[in-house]
Design a protein around this motif. Structure first.
Motif, short mmCIF file in Angstrom:
data_model
loop_
_atom_site.label_atom_id
_atom_site.label_comp_id
_atom_site.label_asym_id
_atom_site.label_seq_id
_atom_site.Cartn_x
_atom_site.Cartn_y
_atom_site.Cartn_z
N MET A 144 -35.02 3.77 -13.01
CA MET A 144 -34.22 2.89 -13.89
C MET A 144 -32.93 2.47 -13.20
SD MET A 144 -34.62 4.38 -17.70
CE MET A 144 -35.33 5.97 -17.55
N ASN A 145 -32.33 3.42 -12.48
CA ASN A 145 -31.10 3.10 -11.75
C ASN A 145 -31.39 2.06 -10.67
OD1 ASN A 145 -29.11 4.43 -9.24
ND2 ASN A 145 -28.24 3.59 -11.09
N ARG A 146 -32.51 2.25 -9.99
CA ARG A 146 -32.90 1.29 -8.95
C ARG A 146 -33.12 -0.09 -9.55
NH1 ARG A 146 -37.01 4.71 -6.66
NH2 ARG A 146 -35.67 6.20 -5.65
N ALA A 147 -33.63 -0.10 -10.79
CA ALA A 147 -33.88 -1.38 -11.46
C ALA A 147 -32.60 -2.03 -11.98
CB ALA A 147 -34.87 -1.16 -12.60
N GLY A 148 -31.47 -1.33 -11.83
CA GLY A 148 -30.19 -1.97 -12.17
C GLY A 148 -29.41 -1.33 -13.29
N LYS A 149 -29.98 -0.32 -13.94
CA LYS A 149 -29.23 0.29 -15.04
C LYS A 149 -28.13 1.19 -14.50
CE LYS A 149 -32.66 0.48 -18.72
NZ LYS A 149 -32.30 -0.83 -19.26
N THR A 150 -26.99 1.11 -15.16
CA THR A 150 -25.90 2.04 -14.84
C THR A 150 -26.17 3.31 -15.64
OG1 THR A 150 -24.41 0.16 -14.69
CG2 THR A 150 -23.40 2.34 -14.88
N ILE A 151 -26.06 4.45 -14.98
CA ILE A 151 -26.33 5.71 -15.69
C ILE A 151 -25.13 6.63 -15.56
CG2 ILE A 151 -27.84 7.73 -15.86
CD1 ILE A 151 -30.13 6.00 -14.84
N LEU A 152 -24.69 7.10 -16.73
CA LEU A 152 -23.64 8.12 -16.77
C LEU A 152 -24.30 9.40 -17.25
CD1 LEU A 152 -20.77 9.32 -16.85
CD2 LEU A 152 -20.43 8.20 -19.05
N LEU A 153 -24.20 10.43 -16.43
CA LEU A 153 -24.94 11.66 -16.70
C LEU A 153 -23.98 12.84 -16.75
CD1 LEU A 153 -27.96 13.10 -16.24
CD2 LEU A 153 -27.01 13.46 -13.99
N THR A 154 -24.14 13.68 -17.74
CA THR A 154 -23.47 14.98 -17.67
C THR A 154 -24.56 16.01 -17.52
OG1 THR A 154 -23.53 15.71 -19.96
CG2 THR A 154 -21.79 14.15 -19.38
N THR A 155 -24.29 17.03 -16.77
CA THR A 155 -25.33 18.03 -16.55
C THR A 155 -24.73 19.39 -16.23
OG1 THR A 155 -27.27 18.60 -15.24
CG2 THR A 155 -25.55 17.35 -14.11
N HIS A 156 -25.51 20.40 -16.53
CA HIS A 156 -25.14 21.76 -16.16
C HIS A 156 -25.79 22.14 -14.83
CE1 HIS A 156 -23.01 22.87 -19.72
NE2 HIS A 156 -23.00 24.14 -19.36
N TYR A 157 -26.69 21.26 -14.39
CA TYR A 157 -27.41 21.56 -13.16
C TYR A 157 -26.77 20.79 -12.01
CZ TYR A 157 -30.84 23.13 -16.56
OH TYR A 157 -31.44 23.76 -17.61
N ILE A 158 -26.05 21.55 -11.17
CA ILE A 158 -25.38 20.91 -10.04
C ILE A 158 -26.39 20.21 -9.14
CG2 ILE A 158 -24.16 21.44 -7.89
CD1 ILE A 158 -22.14 21.79 -9.88
N GLU A 159 -27.54 20.86 -8.99
CA GLU A 159 -28.60 20.29 -8.13
C GLU A 159 -28.98 18.90 -8.64
OE1 GLU A 159 -32.31 22.12 -8.80
OE2 GLU A 159 -33.30 21.07 -7.13
N GLU A 160 -29.02 18.79 -9.98
CA GLU A 160 -29.37 17.50 -10.60
C GLU A 160 -28.35 16.43 -10.21
OE1 GLU A 160 -31.36 17.47 -14.54
OE2 GLU A 160 -29.38 16.84 -15.21
N ALA A 161 -27.09 16.80 -10.31
CA ALA A 161 -26.02 15.84 -9.96
C ALA A 161 -26.10 15.47 -8.48
CB ALA A 161 -24.67 16.44 -10.29
N GLU A 162 -26.32 16.48 -7.64
CA GLU A 162 -26.38 16.21 -6.19
C GLU A 162 -27.54 15.29 -5.85
OE1 GLU A 162 -26.15 20.36 -4.75
OE2 GLU A 162 -24.70 19.60 -3.31
#
Lengths: 253, 308
Positions: free
Chosen positions: B184-202
């Motif tokens: 979805m991000n590649r298709a142009g959507k801006t994504i704001l994410l909060t997460t407890h998984y650092i790996e996910e953010a990385e």
């Protein structure tokens, strides 16, 4: 204001109570039928007529109002408190709908349920006693005003309520006594002067009086005042519920 | 960069809950098309920030803009532009998943044929087609999480805000969601994410902000944050090293024939450090590098783990 989102909310509210018709429509129909049969048949023959109407027909407008008040209030209050408890009210609060549209969506849902129930009580009355409505448009208008007013009150209570008990408290400790003391089963002309004066301070008395005038053409006090008082409550409760949703009071920290 | 090129722009935003100040004047710029991570320990202010952006929380002062429009004044525009998947699962018990999604689409103004079409698409995208006629209470936690994300996507908003979207889901589903989010991000959507998984953010985020106690304390790309704030280590097994030897301009310690040297850039510094050690008459038998992670940066900045 008549945008698609707003109409969707109205559809959702009506769809919800129609899907739950065993809880939202049938019980009121049964209890009103029982009131007509038990009170009307057992007391009716002893009391005879009140203001040229048979007792059994005299009580039907009050039963219509009871049903309208309870159902419209229950619909909006329970819908909102459930949405709060299960947090799906957030799905609505994040949409482009304004506070006015959300509050009206809930109010209209409750109003429709109140009116359907009121009309069904009239139908039961017709079925059991041959009850007919004298002034259909005025009957519908008063039913709409009262239904809207109590649906709006339901929105307010639903937003403020922290438990289901708070919702039931209004029904049990306020509506029930006020309805019974508002002349559903008697004319206030039958009361001593002190109690008659006191009854006139009961807003539900005026609503029942207005409905009795619209259906049977009989009244204890001014039907015009009845309509005005009903309209006053409709306006007041609607304004408060719009204010609550617009400001997000108790909904948005 | 002009203001309109920011998907989300927050300026001096504060939020007080009675006596508690949850946000103490935060600033954020999230460019359109970015995959932005907002990291912080519990109670840092992540959900409050998201709540203000989506209309669930009233701001105390400052401003928040979505695609250049104020979230309070132009709420119809901003809310249409955002899809939110909240942290806490919520569900309407009266309707099936299909009906819920169709209603949600309707709230955003989609007409019924389009709402139905979008519902079918989103159900398929998230692997929910088989459960379309089930009610929420019949679904597993992972499936419920998918429905939350489906609701956020139903009106095809340009910005997605996902508050802990993979909390409590199994690894398989997490990877599936990561894949979809990247697409979805590649298709142009801006994504704001909060997460407890650092790996996910990385793995997912192109940019990250770390928030703690209501303040943004660091911002940048994961790699940039690690490079600028993280401390990597080079461990050298050495012979003939004497405690009187000194490695100039280096933070290090020596014990049991092992030198541990802290560095910001292990790859760049390694040859120079080894040369210095050899120049002092010692020999290097083994060299190991311990790179700093985003989690190390997070702990260093906040003094606690992200799970704290």
């Amino acid at each position: 204001m008549l945008n698609r989102g707003f109409l969707t909310l109205i559809r959702r509210e009506i769809w919800r109570f129609l899907a739950l018709y065993r809880q939202t429509i049938i019980p009121s129909l049964i209890s009103s039928g029982l009131y007509i049969m038990v009170f009307g048949q057992s007391l009716g023959s002893r009391i005879g007529t009140i203001k040229e109407a048979s007792y059994i027909q005299f009580i039907i407008p009050g039963l219509v109002m009871m049903s309208v008040i309870n159902n419209s209030y229950q619909n909006s209050s329970s819908s909102i408190i459930q949405a709060k408890f299960l947090r799906f009210i957030e799905d609505l609060l994040i949409t482009p709908l304004s506070g006015l549209e959300i509050s009206f969506g809930y109010i209209i849902g409750g109003t429709v349920r109140g009116m359907i129930n009121g009309m069904l009580v009239i139908f039961i009355g017709w079925l059991l006693t041959g009850f007919t409505v004298g002034n259909i448009s005025l009957t519908l208008f008063i039913m709409l005003l009262v239904s809207w007013a109590f649906s709006a009150l339901g929105v307010i209570v639903g937003v403020f309520a922290k438990t289901w008990d708070h919702i039931a408290m209004f029904t049990n400790f306020i509506f029930m006594p006020l309805t019974f003391l508002g002349g559903v089963f008697y004319s206030i002309d039958m009361l001593p002067p002190f109690w008659r004066a006191l009854s006139q301070g009961n807003p539900l008395y005026w609503m029942i009086n207005g409905m009795r005038y619209a259906t049977l053409g009989i009244f204890d006090t001014s039907p015009f005042l009845s309509v005005m008082i009903s309209a006053g409550f409709t306006l007041a409760f609607s304004s408060v519920s719009i204010f609550i949703f617009t400001k997000g009071y108790r909904l948005k920290p | 960069m002009t203001q309109l090129e920011y998907a989300i722009r927050i300026r001096a935003l504060t939020k007080n809950y009675d006596d508690f100040q949850a946000l103490k004047g935060i600033d954020l710029k999230i460019p359109e098309g970015s995959f932005f991570g907002l990291l912080g320990p519990n109670g840092a202010g992540k959900t409050t920030t998201i709540g203000i952006l989506t209309g669930l929380v009233r701001l105390t002062s400052g401003e928040a803009k979505i695609l250049g429009k104020d979230v309070v004044r132009d709420f119809r525009f901003t809310r249409k532009s955002v899809g939110l998947s909240p942290q806490e699962l919520n569900f309407d018990p009266f309707f099936t998943i299909r009906d819920l999604l169709t209603l949600q689409a309707g709230y955003y103004g989609l007409d019924r044929p389009l709402a139905r079409q979008r519902t079918t698409q989103v159900l398929e995208l998230l692997g929910l087609t088989a459960k379309a006629d089930a009610k929420m209470r019949e679904l597993s936690g992972g499936m419920k999480r998918r429905v939350q994300i489906a609701k956020a996507l139903i009106h095809d908003p340009p910005i997605l805000i996902l508050d802990e979207p993979t909390a409590g889901v199994d690894i398989e589903l997490r990877h599936m969601l990561w894949h979809h989010l990247k697409e979805m991000n590649r298709a142009g959507k801006t994504i704001l994410l909060t997460t407890h998984y650092i790996e996910e953010a990385e793995k997912l985020c192109s940019d990250i902000a770390i928030i703690d106690k209501g303040r943004i304390i660091a911002e940048g790309s994961p790699g940039g944050l690690i490079n600028s704030l993280g401390k990597s280590m080079i461990k050298l097994k050495v012979r003939n090293w004497k405690p009187s030897f000194v490695l100039k301009n280096r933070e290090y310690n020596y014990s049991d024939d092992e030198l541990t040297i802290r560095t910001n850039n292990s790859v760049k510094d390694m040859p120079e450090i080894i040369s210095n050690v050899i120049a002092r008459g010692a020999s290097v038998e083994e060299a190991r590098v311990f790179n700093s992670s985003l989690e190390d940066v997070f702990i260093q900045l906040t003094g606690k783990s992200i799970d704290a």
